[in-house]
Design a protein around this motif. Structure first.
Motif, short mmCIF file in Angstrom:
data_model
loop_
_atom_site.label_atom_id
_atom_site.label_comp_id
_atom_site.label_asym_id
_atom_site.label_seq_id
_atom_site.Cartn_x
_atom_site.Cartn_y
_atom_site.Cartn_z
N ASN A 3 38.27 28.00 17.83
CA ASN A 3 37.67 28.96 18.63
C ASN A 3 38.76 30.15 18.71
O ASN A 3 38.59 30.91 19.64
N PHE A 4 39.98 29.82 18.50
CA PHE A 4 41.20 30.77 18.62
C PHE A 4 40.92 32.10 17.59
O PHE A 4 40.40 31.94 16.42
N LYS A 5 41.62 33.22 17.97
CA LYS A 5 41.54 34.27 17.08
C LYS A 5 42.76 34.06 16.19
O LYS A 5 43.61 33.50 16.60
N ASP A 6 42.88 34.76 15.13
CA ASP A 6 43.83 34.29 14.37
C ASP A 6 45.14 35.13 14.86
O ASP A 6 45.10 36.45 15.33
N PRO A 7 46.28 34.59 14.45
CA PRO A 7 46.42 33.59 13.77
C PRO A 7 46.45 32.40 14.62
O PRO A 7 46.97 32.15 15.66
N ALA A 8 44.99 31.50 14.34
CA ALA A 8 44.69 30.58 15.21
C ALA A 8 45.70 29.38 15.54
O ALA A 8 46.09 29.19 16.68
#
Length: 607
Positions: free
Chosen positions: A240-245
């Protein structure tokens, strides 16, 4: 109408290409993935005091060293899950770690425990939030269950609208709660330093207490460790995280750990220094706020934000449960429907199932947080123990650079988590025994589902050199209830496919049978009619017997039998309740018969 309601509640469908826009930044992720852990500050310290009060209020000073022990465990868990994030950047947390390092069954125990734990997360959080509201407004206490259910429905709907939209809304209450508790702790400590709080309210640290045992202290430590539930959620939700996750998830985890440590320590210290005694009608945080500010705006601000975060802490479950379910579904241990994204690109099946299961739990336990917390806590400490043990095995096997400090961290976490798990079973067995029943049942269900998918795959797979004998012909059976345009439409379609068409009429009376045969022979003399007598007014029984007879003869000549069911479709859906649904019953029954093809010929009404 239903479609319009769905659009109003959930919003317009999102394109698959918009998936990247549904990723979370660190600020929003900290709000929705840390809300469970941060909210447990509202009841974790209280759990310590509830154990110590069984001896006497003089034992409350032990809450300070117990809190230090909880902080040591928190540190070990935070560092351990940080390692898990980088070792398994695709998410899955305890399930993936345990499965890959300890084997399938330990992995399923971790996964099954977490699935149940996330359901309990929602039930406990909402129940605790409802308690906070009714502490401020005692007249609402009798409506706890109804209020909790309404909140679950609200949060479920919010999550069905999408990850980023729910995060945008939920971030404010979480950060307001953190602000409120910082103010409470800051003002409380200021009052203590300036001498506005009498030292006589509490027992000095080191005061001997008769009747206190190591077993009871360990029990209090285990109860206080319930404040650490939710720590693992970030490692499950890395996708669910934006990169870099992995980097963003790691930083979010460390920030959560720091906030949790400060808030937990502050509430424990104020509760001790103020000499707060827990009670069933008012929470410890409520009493501290009352002692610090009185029943003014700040008190209600603290109670309001506490209630909000306790309720919205359920969102951690909604963020982590669907992603864990996806991992289990990809491994074919739970239904594949959990891998399907909904209109808003979230895993809506997982969200919906979580909401329904949580409501059922709230109703069963009547919204009593005390009854749910021990089961909730032990459900998460089992995966804690397994995941840390799995990481120990990983480091010992792989021995990467700098693996010894990592091994020490995971060993510490595994040992303490195991002790806490044991203490829950030893001290609160009557409240947590059910986990020993439903966990084995869940594991058995997982394996049965996996076996089913394997058997389905085996039967669907086309094997090399395999040939299927072509069908030589087709016999079509058309059940008819009268001479109508619906029947005519079906007969015309059937005769366009083959000349082997049999119309079947079920008669309840001999006279009806004779009259219908006469009408049919005048109307469709070229289509064979078979009339069957039903003395018990059943349509299914005589029809299926006849189909069995035809199917047996047809198979001898390599023919297939198709049952073509006439079905009229009313213009408005509610009109269906005004008509017998015999065609639907016939279709539902015949679908499970072997070697019989069932098809429906629709006839749409225009009025």
């Amino acid at each position: 109408m239903l479609s319009s309601l769905k659009r109003f509640l959930i919003g317009r469908p999102l394109k698959s290409t918009e998936l990247g826009e549904q990723k979370l930044n660190k600020t929003k992720a900290l709000a929705i993935l840390s809300s469970d852990a941060l909210s447990s500050v509202a009841y974790g310290p209280e759990q310590i005091l509830l154990v110590l009060i069984t001896v006497s209020t003089a034992a409350f000073w032990y809450s300070i060293p117990i809190a230090l022990g909880v902080l040591i465990l928190l540190t070990a868990l935070i560092l351990s899950y940080r390692q898990i994030i980088f070792a398994y950047p695709h998410g899955g947390g305890a399930y993936v770690v345990s499965r890959e390092n300890l084997g399938i069954n330990p992995g399923l125990i971790a996964g099954g425990s977490l699935l149940v734990d996330y359901i309990l997360t929602v039930a406990v959080s909402v129940s605790a939030g409802t308690d906070a509201i009714t502490s401020a407004f005692p007249s609402l206490h009798q409506h706890n269950v109804l209020i909790a259910i309404i909140f679950v429905l609200f949060i479920t709907t919010l999550n069905l609208r999408g990850v980023t939209e729910s995060a945008s809304i939920l971030a404010y209450p979480v950060y307001l709660f953190v602000l409120a508790l910082f103010i409470l702790i800051g003002v409380g400590i200021y009052n203590i330093v300036t001498g506005h709080v009498s030292p006589e309210l509490h027992t000095p640290i080191g005061t001997p207490v008769a009747g206190l045992s190591l077993f009871l202290l360990l029990r209090a430590f285990a109860s206080g460790s319930s404040a650490l539930t939710g720590v693992e959620a970030i490692s499950n939700a890395i996708p669910n995280f934006k990169d870099p996750a992995p980097n963003n998830a790691s930083r979010t985890l460390m920030a959560m750990g720091a906030l949790l440590a400060i808030l937990f320590s502050g509430i424990v210290f104020l509760a001790y220094y103020y000499g707060i005694t827990p009670s069933g009608e008012e929470t410890v945080v409520s009493k501290i706020a009352d002692e610090t500010f009185g029943r003014n705006f700040m008190y209600y601000f603290i109670q309001g934000t506490t209630a909000l975060i306790l309720i919205l802490a359920a969102n951690t479950g909604y963020s982590a449960f669907p992603l864990l379910a996806v991992n289990l579904a990809k491994d074919k241990f739970i239904p594949r429907m959990f891998t399907v994204r909904g209109d808003r690109l979230g895993y809506s099946n997982g969200i919906t199932v979580l909401g329904i299961a949580s409501i059922i739990l709230i109703i069963i336990f009547k919204g009593e947080t005390e009854s749910l917390i021990p089961l909730y806590a032990v459900g998460v400490f089992i995966p804690f123990t397994l995941s840390q043990t799995g990481m120990i095995v990983k480091w010992v096997k792989e021995k990467p650079k700098g693996w010894v400090p990592k091994l020490i961290i995971n060993s510490t976490g595994a040992l303490i988590s195991f002790i806490v798990t044991l203490m829950f079973f030893l001290t609160k067995f009557e409240q947590v025994w059910s986990i020993l029943v439903f966990l084995p049942i869940i594991i058995i269900i997982f394996h049965r589902i996996k076996k089913h998918y394997e058997l389905v795959g085996e039967q669907l797979r086309i094997k090399p050199g395999q040939t299927i004998k072509p069908i030589d012909g087709n016999v079509i059976i058309v059940p008819v209830a009268g001479i109508t345009q619906v029947v005519e439409n079906s007969i015309n379609y059937a005769t366009s496919l083959t000349d082997q068409v049999i119309a079947v009429y079920i008669a309840f009376e001999r006279e009806d049978e004779r009259i219908f045969e006469e009408k049919w022979n005048k109307w469709q003399p070229n289509v064979r009619l078979v009339t069957l007598q039903s003395q018990y007014r059943s349509i299914i029984t005589p029809l299926t017997k006849f189909i069995d007879t035809v199917e047996k003869k047809a198979s001898e000549n390599n023919y297939r039998v198709t049952v073509l069911i006439p079905q009229f479709i009313t213009k408005k859906s509610w009109h269906n309740i005004l008509h017998n649904q015999s065609s639907l019953l016939i279709r539902a029954y015949l679908l499970f018969k072997r070697d019989v093809i069932v098809a429906t010929v629709p006839y749409h009404f225009k009025k």
